[in-house]
Write a protein that holds these residues in place. Structure first.
Motif, PDB file in Angstrom:
ATOM      1  N   GLY A   1      21.020   0.987  40.928  1.00  0.00           N
ATOM      2  CA  GLY A   1      22.022   1.051  39.500  1.00  0.00           C
ATOM      3  C   GLY A   1      22.495   2.469  39.774  1.00  0.00           C
ATOM      4  O   GLY A   1      23.362   3.016  38.635  1.00  0.00           O
ATOM      5  N   GLY A   2      22.119   3.519  40.578  1.00  0.00           N
ATOM      6  CA  GLY A   2      22.783   4.782  40.621  1.00  0.00           C
ATOM      7  C   GLY A   2      22.333   5.616  39.252  1.00  0.00           C
ATOM      8  O   GLY A   2      21.306   5.584  38.778  1.00  0.00           O
ATOM      9  N   PHE A   3      23.420   6.133  38.615  1.00  0.00           N
ATOM     10  CA  PHE A   3      23.217   7.083  37.418  1.00  0.00           C
ATOM     11  C   PHE A   3      24.646   6.803  36.574  1.00  0.00           C
ATOM     12  O   PHE A   3      25.670   6.518  37.212  1.00  0.00           O
ATOM     13  CB  PHE A   3      23.118   8.599  37.789  1.00  0.00           C
ATOM     14  N   ASP A   4      24.338   7.266  35.341  1.00  0.00           N
ATOM     15  CA  ASP A   4      25.489   7.108  34.486  1.00  0.00           C
ATOM     16  C   ASP A   4      26.245   8.402  34.164  1.00  0.00           C
ATOM     17  O   ASP A   4      25.639   9.651  34.127  1.00  0.00           O
ATOM     18  CB  ASP A   4      25.414   6.422  32.905  1.00  0.00           C
ATOM     19  N   VAL A   5      27.491   8.273  33.850  1.00  0.00           N
ATOM     20  CA  VAL A   5      27.995   9.822  33.329  1.00  0.00           C
ATOM     21  C   VAL A   5      28.803   9.501  31.977  1.00  0.00           C
ATOM     22  O   VAL A   5      29.114   8.503  31.706  1.00  0.00           O
ATOM     23  CB  VAL A   5      29.324   9.989  34.412  1.00  0.00           C
ATOM     24  N   ILE A   6      28.490  10.568  31.213  1.00  0.00           N
ATOM     25  CA  ILE A   6      28.972  10.588  29.701  1.00  0.00           C
ATOM     26  C   ILE A   6      29.932  11.584  29.859  1.00  0.00           C
ATOM     27  O   ILE A   6      29.800  12.679  29.771  1.00  0.00           O
ATOM     28  CB  ILE A   6      27.901  10.854  28.879  1.00  0.00           C
ATOM     29  N   VAL A   7      31.290  11.123  29.452  1.00  0.00           N
ATOM     30  CA  VAL A   7      32.426  12.231  29.208  1.00  0.00           C
ATOM     31  C   VAL A   7      32.803  12.116  27.923  1.00  0.00           C
ATOM     32  O   VAL A   7      33.373  11.241  27.489  1.00  0.00           O
ATOM     33  CB  VAL A   7      33.678  11.690  30.328  1.00  0.00           C
ATOM     34  N   ASP A   8      32.799  13.361  27.400  1.00  0.00           N
ATOM     35  CA  ASP A   8      33.118  13.319  25.813  1.00  0.00           C
ATOM     36  C   ASP A   8      32.680  12.394  24.970  1.00  0.00           C
ATOM     37  O   ASP A   8      33.481  11.721  24.222  1.00  0.00           O
ATOM     38  CB  ASP A   8      34.584  13.657  25.877  1.00  0.00           C
ATOM     39  N   GLY A   9      31.572  11.980  25.148  1.00  0.00           N
ATOM     40  CA  GLY A   9      30.799  10.907  24.307  1.00  0.00           C
ATOM     41  C   GLY A   9      30.783   9.431  24.983  1.00  0.00           C
ATOM     42  O   GLY A   9      30.195   8.672  24.249  1.00  0.00           O
ATOM     43  N   GLU A  10      31.754   9.190  25.817  1.00  0.00           N
ATOM     44  CA  GLU A  10      32.051   7.979  26.256  1.00  0.00           C
ATOM     45  C   GLU A  10      30.999   7.700  27.534  1.00  0.00           C
ATOM     46  O   GLU A  10      31.180   8.428  28.673  1.00  0.00           O
ATOM     47  CB  GLU A  10      33.325   7.711  26.596  1.00  0.00           C
ATOM     48  N   LEU A  11      30.400   6.554  27.629  1.00  0.00           N
ATOM     49  CA  LEU A  11      29.525   6.379  28.774  1.00  0.00           C
ATOM     50  C   LEU A  11      30.215   5.494  29.923  1.00  0.00           C
ATOM     51  O   LEU A  11      30.860   4.426  29.628  1.00  0.00           O
ATOM     52  CB  LEU A  11      28.174   5.338  28.207  1.00  0.00           C
ATOM     53  N   TYR A  12      29.904   5.773  30.962  1.00  0.00           N
ATOM     54  CA  TYR A  12      30.621   5.154  32.453  1.00  0.00           C
ATOM     55  C   TYR A  12      29.294   4.802  33.221  1.00  0.00           C
ATOM     56  O   TYR A  12      28.712   5.840  33.725  1.00  0.00           O
ATOM     57  CB  TYR A  12      31.745   6.097  33.158  1.00  0.00           C
ATOM     58  N   SER A  13      29.133   3.783  33.326  1.00  0.00           N
ATOM     59  CA  SER A  13      28.211   3.026  33.950  1.00  0.00           C
ATOM     60  C   SER A  13      27.967   3.159  35.448  1.00  0.00           C
ATOM     61  O   SER A  13      29.070   2.587  35.969  1.00  0.00           O
ATOM     62  CB  SER A  13      27.775   1.801  33.524  1.00  0.00           C
ATOM     63  N   ASN A  14      27.526   4.257  36.300  1.00  0.00           N
ATOM     64  CA  ASN A  14      27.292   4.304  37.866  1.00  0.00           C
ATOM     65  C   ASN A  14      28.949   4.260  38.054  1.00  0.00           C
ATOM     66  O   ASN A  14      29.273   3.653  39.087  1.00  0.00           O
ATOM     67  CB  ASN A  14      26.448   3.244  38.426  1.00  0.00           C
ATOM     68  N   PRO A  15      29.938   5.007  37.616  1.00  0.00           N
ATOM     69  CA  PRO A  15      31.334   5.103  37.882  1.00  0.00           C
ATOM     70  C   PRO A  15      31.592   5.397  39.430  1.00  0.00           C
ATOM     71  O   PRO A  15      32.821   4.869  39.663  1.00  0.00           O
ATOM     72  CB  PRO A  15      31.761   6.089  36.962  1.00  0.00           C
ATOM     73  N   PHE A  16      30.782   5.935  40.086  1.00  0.00           N
ATOM     74  CA  PHE A  16      31.290   6.431  41.426  1.00  0.00           C
ATOM     75  C   PHE A  16      31.012   5.102  42.384  1.00  0.00           C
ATOM     76  O   PHE A  16      31.297   5.311  43.636  1.00  0.00           O
ATOM     77  CB  PHE A  16      30.599   7.387  42.114  1.00  0.00           C
ATOM     78  N   TYR A  17      30.463   4.005  42.049  1.00  0.00           N
ATOM     79  CA  TYR A  17      30.145   2.772  42.567  1.00  0.00           C
ATOM     80  C   TYR A  17      31.615   2.133  42.651  1.00  0.00           C
ATOM     81  O   TYR A  17      31.805   1.560  41.567  1.00  0.00           O
ATOM     82  CB  TYR A  17      28.961   2.107  42.167  1.00  0.00           C
ATOM     83  N   THR A  18      31.963   1.909  43.753  1.00  0.00           N
ATOM     84  CA  THR A  18      33.576   1.210  43.805  1.00  0.00           C
ATOM     85  C   THR A  18      33.633   0.214  44.632  1.00  0.00           C
ATOM     86  O   THR A  18      34.755  -0.003  45.227  1.00  0.00           O
ATOM     87  CB  THR A  18      34.652   2.561  44.114  1.00  0.00           C
ATOM     88  N   ASP A  19      32.571  -0.502  44.878  1.00  0.00           N
ATOM     89  CA  ASP A  19      32.685  -1.699  45.899  1.00  0.00           C
ATOM     90  C   ASP A  19      33.039  -2.966  45.223  1.00  0.00           C
ATOM     91  O   ASP A  19      32.475  -3.999  45.867  1.00  0.00           O
ATOM     92  CB  ASP A  19      31.113  -1.622  46.666  1.00  0.00           C
ATOM     93  N   CYS A  20      33.961  -2.977  44.044  1.00  0.00           N
ATOM     94  CA  CYS A  20      34.379  -4.235  43.693  1.00  0.00           C
ATOM     95  C   CYS A  20      35.550  -4.009  43.242  1.00  0.00           C
ATOM     96  O   CYS A  20      35.824  -2.880  42.547  1.00  0.00           O
ATOM     97  CB  CYS A  20      33.310  -4.788  42.902  1.00  0.00           C
ATOM     98  N   ASN A  21      36.373  -4.905  42.810  1.00  0.00           N
ATOM     99  CA  ASN A  21      37.529  -4.835  42.263  1.00  0.00           C
ATOM    100  C   ASN A  21      37.592  -4.128  40.746  1.00  0.00           C
ATOM    101  O   ASN A  21      38.304  -3.243  40.521  1.00  0.00           O
ATOM    102  CB  ASN A  21      38.463  -6.004  42.200  1.00  0.00           C
ATOM    103  N   VAL A  22      36.570  -4.668  39.821  1.00  0.00           N
ATOM    104  CA  VAL A  22      36.564  -4.334  38.716  1.00  0.00           C
ATOM    105  C   VAL A  22      36.097  -2.854  38.533  1.00  0.00           C
ATOM    106  O   VAL A  22      36.296  -1.981  37.812  1.00  0.00           O
ATOM    107  CB  VAL A  22      35.577  -5.125  37.774  1.00  0.00           C
ATOM    108  N   CYS A  23      35.146  -2.492  39.696  1.00  0.00           N
ATOM    109  CA  CYS A  23      34.260  -1.112  39.873  1.00  0.00           C
ATOM    110  C   CYS A  23      35.451  -0.341  39.989  1.00  0.00           C
ATOM    111  O   CYS A  23      35.635   0.922  39.474  1.00  0.00           O
ATOM    112  CB  CYS A  23      33.424  -1.151  41.043  1.00  0.00           C
TER     113      CYS A  23
END
Length: 150
Positions: free
Chosen positions: A77-99
Motif C-alpha cells: 500500500g505504500g504511503f499517503d500524501v496530504i497536500v493542503d488538507g487533501e489526502l492522496y492515497s499512494n499517489p506515486f503508484y501509477t501502474d494502472c489507468n486510474v492511478c
C-alpha cells in the motif's frame, strides 16, 4: 595526549555533522540516470521522488515516516500524501489507468502545495515546502523526467 585531543575533535565533528544533516527544504540531484527530488524535516522523516531519465521507466517514491521506510512500488500500500488538507492515497503508484489520472491531479496540487504531510502506519508527519516550486516541474516540462507508468 595529542591523540586523545585529535580523536575528540574528530568525534565532535562527526556528531555535529550528523545533527546538521537535514536540509529542511526541497533539493534535487542526478545520479546514475535518475533525478532525485528530495525533502526532509531534519527529524528523520523524508520523501524521495525518483525519476529515471530512461523514458521506458516510470517514477517511484520512497518515504521515511517515524523511522519506518515505505515505497510507492510496495504491494503493502505504500504511503499517503496530504497536500493542503487533501489526502492522496499512494499517489506515486501509477501502474494502472486510474492511478495515472490520480497521479496527474496529485502532481498539479503538489506543485502548488503550502502544507505537505506524509501518512502511513498510523503516523502522520509534516514536511517542508520550502523551495518546492523551484525544484519540481510540471509533468509536461522538458526538464521533468517524472512520468507515470501509463
Amino acid at each position: 595526549m595529542n591523540k586523545a585531543l585529535l580523536l575528540t575533535a574528530i568525534l565532535g565533528c562527526t556528531v555535529a555533522g550528523t545533527s546538521l544533516a537535514g536540509t529542511y527544504e526541497w533539493t534535487s540531484g542526478f545520479t546514475q540516470g535518475v533525478t532525485e527530488n528530495m525533502v526532509d524535516d531534519g527529524n528523520g522523516n523524508d520523501l524521495n521522488i525518483s525519476c529515471p531519465s530512461d523514458e521506458s521507466e516510470s517514477l517511484s517514491a520512497y518515504a521515511t515516516i517515524a523511522g519506518k521506510a515505505y515505497a510507492s512500488t510496495s504491494d503493502s500500500g505504500g504511503f499517503d500524501v496530504i497536500v493542503d488538507g487533501e489526502l492522496y492515497s499512494n499517489p506515486f503508484y501509477t501502474d494502472c489507468n486510474v492511478c495515472n489520472e490520480n497521479f496527474t491531479s496529485f502532481w498539479e496540487a503538489l506543485l502548488k502545495a503550502n502544507n505537505l504531510q506524509l501518512s502511513a502506519g498510523g503516523k502522520t508527519v509534516n514536511l517542508p515546502t520550502k523551495n518546492l516550486k523551484q525544484v519540481l516541474r510540471p509533468l509536461n516540462h522538458k526538464d521533468n523526467a517524472c512520468r507515470s507508468t501509463w
